[in-house]
Write a protein that holds these residues in place. Structure first.
Motif: not given
Length: 391
Positions: A327-333, A368-372, A380-391
């Motif tokens: 149910a989320d959109l996962a974002v990771e860089v 949602g929430s984000a961690q780094a 290296g370094f990671t930025v990760a976020a989870r955004l509810p698709l039904r915000a």
């Protein structure tokens, strides 16, 4: 000149209207006093007995205090009752059937008097009319007139109280609406400030890096120098387009958040290409999914993460992943740069930017929430976020 004369006429009319508004109650009270005195005098004149002049004076004296009834309701009632009581004893036959001054003063005290005055007056009216009237019908008529005036004044008093309550409630509603509007304006300004920060930070960072690299390779690798200059031009054009979108909202009267620029995930391809033009290898997997506000947040999070990578990480490779996860959109860089040391500059403000704070704010705005933190194996370094698709 004509405008000044018109403005002066408006002020004069307002001043005259204010004076008339203040004078109107006094005029009404004076007319009531005159009418009450006329009724009392006619009652004396119409009697068969030839009364002396002081009887006429007593009949008139009960009406004289009426113009002050609004300011001193208790004192006026007392001042009117004394000559009326004397007249009732010495010449009862000249008392009018309905005493106008009594009706007016009782009504006024019930409306404007203090609580103890109202209670005392009601007791005196009931007892006095029952004891002081010899016939039951006369007592009933006197009670109807006097107590009826008191009840009518009490009803008007309650209506005034309800009107004040409604006015205060309306004022509170107006203040709350103004506060909500001010808060909405502040939130919109903060959102636009974040948009402009993200646009300018990303574009200017890439432009600076390309501008620094171009002169170094202009002789040894002209093609790479041309690509660097093209990337500078593309970044500048893209920044101008996005800034026009942001500033266009500010120029339109009544424009709200629904008119604000909402970048889509499909536009991330251009961002990725500009980062590649800076010499960083980018591997990306981007799925366009979710409502507009979620896609806009994901776009800005990836853009900010790539900007930090280019400015602070010194990375040679970066991975961008934007996929649907339940149910989320996962974002990771994830990059292979210098890791937490470079990220700390972005967070602490030593670099002059808002860094990862902006990423967390955007994720939280969508629920949602984000961690780094450090990447896999501490590299290296990671930025990760989870955004509810039904915000």
């Amino acid at each position: 000149m004509e405008w000044a004369l018109r403005e002066r006429a408006v002020r004069v009319r307002a001043r005259v209207s204010g004076r008339l508004g203040r004078a109107e109650p006094v005029v009404v009270d004076v007319l009531l006093a005159v009418f009450s005195a006329a009724v009392s005098l006619w009652s004396v004149y119409d009697d068969d007995t030839a009364w002396p002049w002081w009887v006429y004076l007593l009949a008139t004296a009960s009406s004289v205090p009426l113009p002050w009834r609004r300011r001193f309701p208790g004192a006026v009632l007392l001042a009117s009752s004394v000559p009326a009581a004397v007249l009732s004893v010495v010449a009862h036959s000249v008392m009018p059937q309905v005493q106008v001054f009594a009706v007016v003063t009782i009504y006024t005290l019930a409306d404007r008097g203090r609580d103890w005055q109202r209670l005392l007056t009601l007791v005196v009216l009931v007892v006095g009319n029952i004891v002081g009237t010899h016939s039951p019908s006369g007592a009933l008529f006197s009670l109807v007139v006097s107590v009826g005036s008191f009840v009518f004044g009490s009803l008007v008093r309650e209506l005034r109280r309800l009107a004040r309550v409604e006015a205060e409630r309306a004022e509170q509603v107006g203040l709350r609406a103004a506060s909500d509007a001010a808060r909405a304006v502040a939130e919109e300004r903060a959102r636009i400030a974040r948009e402009m920060h993200d646009i300018l930070a990303h574009a200017v960072s890439l432009m600076v890096i390309q501008a620094e690299a171009g002169p170094l390779v202009v002789r040894s690798d002209p093609d790479r120098a041309i690509r660097a200059f093209d990337a500078i031009a593309d970044s500048g054009r893209d920044a101008m387009v996005q800034l026009r979108r942001v500033l266009g909202v500010l120029k339109e009267a009544g424009a709200g958040p629904e008119l604000a620029p909402q970048p889509r995930l499909s536009e991330l391809a251009a961002v990725v290409e500009r980062v590649r033009a800076s010499g960083v290898r980018v591997e990306s997997r981007i799925e366009e999914s979710g409502p507009a506000e979620v896609q806009a947040a994901a776009y800005r999070i990836v853009q900010e993460a790539l900007t930090n990578t280019v400015k602070h990480a010194g990375a040679t490779r970066v991975s961008v992943l934007v996929v649907r996860s339940g149910a989320d959109l996962a974002v990771e860089v994830t990059d292979d740069g210098c890791g937490a040391a470079g990220a700390q500059d972005a967070v602490s403000g030593r670099s002059g930017g808002r860094g990862l704070v902006s990423i967390r704010e955007r994720a939280a705005a969508c629920g949602g929430s984000a961690q780094a933190g450090p990447g896999p194996d501490g590299r290296g370094f990671t930025v990760a976020a989870r955004l509810p698709l039904r915000a």
